[in-house]
Design a protein around this motif. Structure first.
Motif, short mmCIF file in Angstrom:
data_model
loop_
_atom_site.label_atom_id
_atom_site.label_comp_id
_atom_site.label_asym_id
_atom_site.label_seq_id
_atom_site.Cartn_x
_atom_site.Cartn_y
_atom_site.Cartn_z
N LEU A 7 41.80 39.04 35.13
CA LEU A 7 40.86 38.01 34.70
C LEU A 7 41.00 36.76 35.57
O LEU A 7 40.00 36.14 35.96
CB LEU A 7 41.13 37.68 33.23
N LEU B 231 38.10 35.25 37.83
CA LEU B 231 37.71 33.86 37.58
C LEU B 231 37.77 33.04 38.86
O LEU B 231 36.86 32.26 39.16
CB LEU B 231 38.65 33.27 36.52
N SER C 38 34.87 34.08 41.07
CA SER C 38 33.60 33.59 40.52
C SER C 38 33.47 32.08 40.74
O SER C 38 32.40 31.58 41.06
CB SER C 38 33.50 33.87 39.02
N ALA C 39 34.58 31.37 40.56
CA ALA C 39 34.55 29.91 40.75
C ALA C 39 34.32 29.57 42.22
O ALA C 39 33.63 28.60 42.54
CB ALA C 39 35.88 29.31 40.27
N ILE D 87 30.63 29.64 43.27
CA ILE D 87 29.68 28.64 42.73
C ILE D 87 29.22 27.75 43.88
O ILE D 87 30.05 27.13 44.55
CB ILE D 87 30.32 27.79 41.61
N PRO D 88 27.91 27.69 44.14
CA PRO D 88 27.44 26.86 45.26
C PRO D 88 27.64 25.37 44.95
O PRO D 88 27.49 24.96 43.79
CB PRO D 88 25.96 27.21 45.37
N ALA E 149 31.80 22.17 40.23
CA ALA E 149 31.78 22.97 39.00
C ALA E 149 32.87 24.04 39.00
O ALA E 149 33.24 24.54 37.93
CB ALA E 149 30.41 23.61 38.85
N TYR F 177 35.97 23.58 40.00
CA TYR F 177 37.32 22.99 40.04
C TYR F 177 38.18 23.40 38.84
O TYR F 177 39.27 23.94 39.00
CB TYR F 177 37.19 21.46 40.12
N PRO G 7 37.57 25.85 36.57
CA PRO G 7 37.81 27.29 36.53
C PRO G 7 38.96 27.74 37.44
O PRO G 7 39.75 28.60 37.06
CB PRO G 7 36.48 27.89 36.98
#
Lengths: 172, 493
Positions: free
Chosen positions: A23, A27, A30-31, A34-35, A45, A47, A49
């Motif tokens: 996980l 995570l 995925s973080a 984030i563009p 956004a 940071y 995560p």
């Protein structure tokens, strides 16, 4: 005193640590994906995560290193006293306890699915759910059949009158 | 302040708010008395009902439930030896032996009177401490708020039952669940995994109902043990007021302990009653009688657990930090009504702040009267068959969660978090840090990023401000306290 941790408990700890580590990696990735927004100042956004993924990774490491996530139910056995219960019996006991909650959870899932897919009107589904769940929990007998039927009809009526007439909610 | 408080009592004693306090308190007592059901579940389940109400009415109803549920657990603790809620755990140790020896009514009455005293002392603390604390909190900037959230998370992790590692894990997972949706600073979509419904994030109510109500109800479906049941033959008053007043030192001490423990974030009545009971036992001249039906034990436990209610509301209304799990749901109730708990609430919506204060007092009085007058009927609540109650409450969960946003997605979220709650219970991961992490994550993130953007990324700025540095010191101390305790005990001969 002998610390006798069950094999089942150890495997659960390892499985949980593995899930947490996976996980944390998902995570982080995925973080990272984030563009940055036009307001980006270096603390975007992604940071928090990323910070949390690091924390998760550390915690999964701590669990693997031996900080038990799950206290063994028969962790301590006296030298002269009882031996820990065999894992098979422990699993049987756990299954006996978990069987009805899991059956009820499945029944609840079917109830929600029936409403979501519009297979049944929500009030019909609610009454049916209560009737079947009542029988599941009370056992099938003449008394439980009558009580389940009465409770399901009365509660459904009361809940639906309250929400649709008093709170003017449109239910599916 | 006195004028506003008195005006608030005027508002509360109008027909609708007062009726809602009575209804909430009675419901709370009923739920508290039925083993397996608890206050957090009831308050979470009632939240959708209050959506369309005036905020003050919602507060009256929910505060009544809060007070009632903590008090109602006394009944099953005394007559069944099952604590109605975790905060009644210590009550069972002495109330049940008293009941077994034919003094059930006396045990219940001692508990009810002590609960009332605990509630009143914590109410006084709420009234006296909240305004200065709120004024102090007005000086907080992003650094201080972020550090305060860290203290709250570390405290709840260290004081939760079980290992600190599990509690921290629970808190981190709770914060994680708050991340999907729009970023609170830049409105950038994140972690929605391509689902448009996820852009709004997980609905607070769906998560709370799932974690507290659905998981508890599913757990209640498990086959129960058969318990010894004691019948209450008489509801007549068997405790003399003079005799009760003779316990004033124990009452006052336990109330102060309960209130202070309530102020600590996320720590509820269970810790309060354990600490008060242990203190009463260690200071008592009759410590041998504890666990065998000592009046002092019942008094200490019940005074402290009710005192945590007022204590827990203090950080919630002054700083927006939940003092207990039910306070998380009360914050959700305020959020549903577009109100933000914190120091500014005293200026923007004083009627809400004073509404909390006055409804707490009135709910305590209602609890005292209802429990003293109806104790014989309340004792029958334990005969309610759960086989029919659990499905009915699950239907209420589904309908109530759907009703808030008219979205089936929220119902699925509720169901998923119900299973998460069940899994956590199975793995013995405490749920308190999870919901507190969930509710505090947006506050932590917003303030952390605001602080770092303002200071161009200098983390040291958190240590350059005295209040923030103090909070960080406390957070680190709490985090490493098990390690420090271990080192200390190893050094002692």
């Amino acid at each position: 005193m002998v610390e006798a941790k069950s094999v089942l408990g150890r495997w659960i700890d390892r499985a949980v640590a593995l899930v947490l580590a996976s996980l944390a990696i998902v995570l982080w990735l995925s973080a990272d994906a984030i563009p940055p927004s036009f307001l980006d100042t270096g603390f975007g956004a992604g940071y928090l995560p990323k910070l949390l993924s690091v924390a998760l990774f550390v915690l999964s490491g701590l669990i693997l290193a031996g900080t038990p996530l799950r206290k063994p139910r028969h962790a301590v056995a006296s030298d002269a006293g009882t031996a820990p219960a065999p894992d098979g019996r422990l699993a049987d006991r756990a299954w006996a306890v978990a069987r009805r909650p899991l059956a009820l959870a499945v029944l609840l899932g079917v109830f929600v699915l029936a409403i979501d897919l519009r297979l049944l009107d929500s009030y019909v589904a609610a009454a049916l759910f209560q009737f079947v769940a009542g029988l599941l929990l009370a056992g099938v007998s003449r008394r439980s059949l009558i009580l389940s039927a009465c409770c399901s009809i009365l509660v459904t009526l009361a809940v639906y009158l309250l929400f649709t007439r008093v709170f003017t909610v449109i239910l599916p | 302040m006195t004028g506003e408080l008195l005006a608030s009592f005027g508002d509360i004693l109008a027909l609708t708010p007062f009726a809602l306090i009575v209804l909430g308190t009675v419901l709370g007592i009923v739920v508290g008395a039925i083993p397996g059901l608890n206050g957090a579940m009831l308050v979470a389940l009632s939240l959708p009902l209050t959506f369309g109400w005036a905020p003050l009415n919602a507060i009256c109803f929910l505060v009544g439930q809060y007070v009632g549920s903590i008090s109602g657990g006394l009944i099953s603790a005394t007559l069944l030896n099952i604590p109605g809620s975790p905060s009644n755990l210590m009550t069972t140790l002495d109330a049940m032996p008293m009941a077994r020896s034919g003094r059930a009514a006396r045990a219940l009455q001692l508990g009810i009177l002590s609960s009332f005293v605990g509630g009143m002392v914590s109410w006084m603390a709420l009234v006296m401490l909240s305004p200065p604390l709120a004024r102090f909190a007005l000086s907080f900037g992003p650094h201080e708020y972020f550090s305060l959230v860290m203290v709250a998370l570390m405290l709840i992790a260290s004081l939760s039952e079980g290992s600190q590692c599990r509690a921290l894990l629970s808190g981190v997972l709770g914060m994680l669940v708050a991340l999907p949706g729009l970023d609170p600073v830049t409105a950038q979509a994140r972690l929605d995994f391509g689902f448009p419904a996820m852009l709004g994030g997980f609905d607070l109510l769906a998560v709370l109902v799932g974690v507290f109500a659905v998981s508890q109800l599913l757990q209640d479906a498990a086959p129960a043990r058969v318990f010894e049941r004691i019948t209450l033959h008489s509801g007549r008053l068997q405790v003399g007021l003079r005799e009760f007043a003779g316990h004033w030192v124990n009452l006052l001490r336990s109330a102060v302990i309960g209130t202070w423990i309530g102020i600590l974030p996320g720590v509820g009545g269970s810790v309060g009653s354990i600490v008060a009971y242990s203190t009463a036992r260690s200071l008592s001249k009759n410590r041998d009688t504890f666990g065998k039906g000592a009046a002092e034990g019942v008094i200490a436990s019940e005074t402290a657990n009710n005192a945590t209610v007022g204590g827990a509301i203090i950080p919630m209304i002054t700083m927006g930090i939940p003092g207990s799990i039910i306070d998380v749901i009360l914050i959700a109730a305020l959020t549903l009504h577009n109100l933000r708990p914190g120091p500014l609430l005293f200026d923007t919506n004083p009627e809400i702040v004073y509404g909390f204060m006055s409804s707490l007092l009135v709910a305590n009085v209602v609890m005292l009267l209802v429990m003293l007058l109806a104790i014989r009927w309340l004792a029958r609540l334990m005969e309610v068959p759960k086989a029919y109650l659990v499905p009915a409450l699950l239907v209420c969960c589904v309908v109530g969660t759907y009703a808030v946003n008219n979205r089936m997605f929220d119902v699925w979220v509720m169901l998923a978090f119900g299973l998460v709650g069940l899994l956590f219970k199975g793995l013995r991961i405490p749920l308190g840090p999870f919901v507190i992490g969930f509710i505090l994550a947006p506050i932590a993130e917003f303030n952390l990023r605001a602080a770092l953007i303002g200071e161009e990324g200098r983390w040291m700025s958190f240590l350059e401000r005295p209040i923030s540095a103090g909070f960080i010191f406390v957070a680190l101390l709490v985090l490493f306290s098990p390690l420090l305790r271990g080192l200390w005990s190893r050094r002692r001969p």
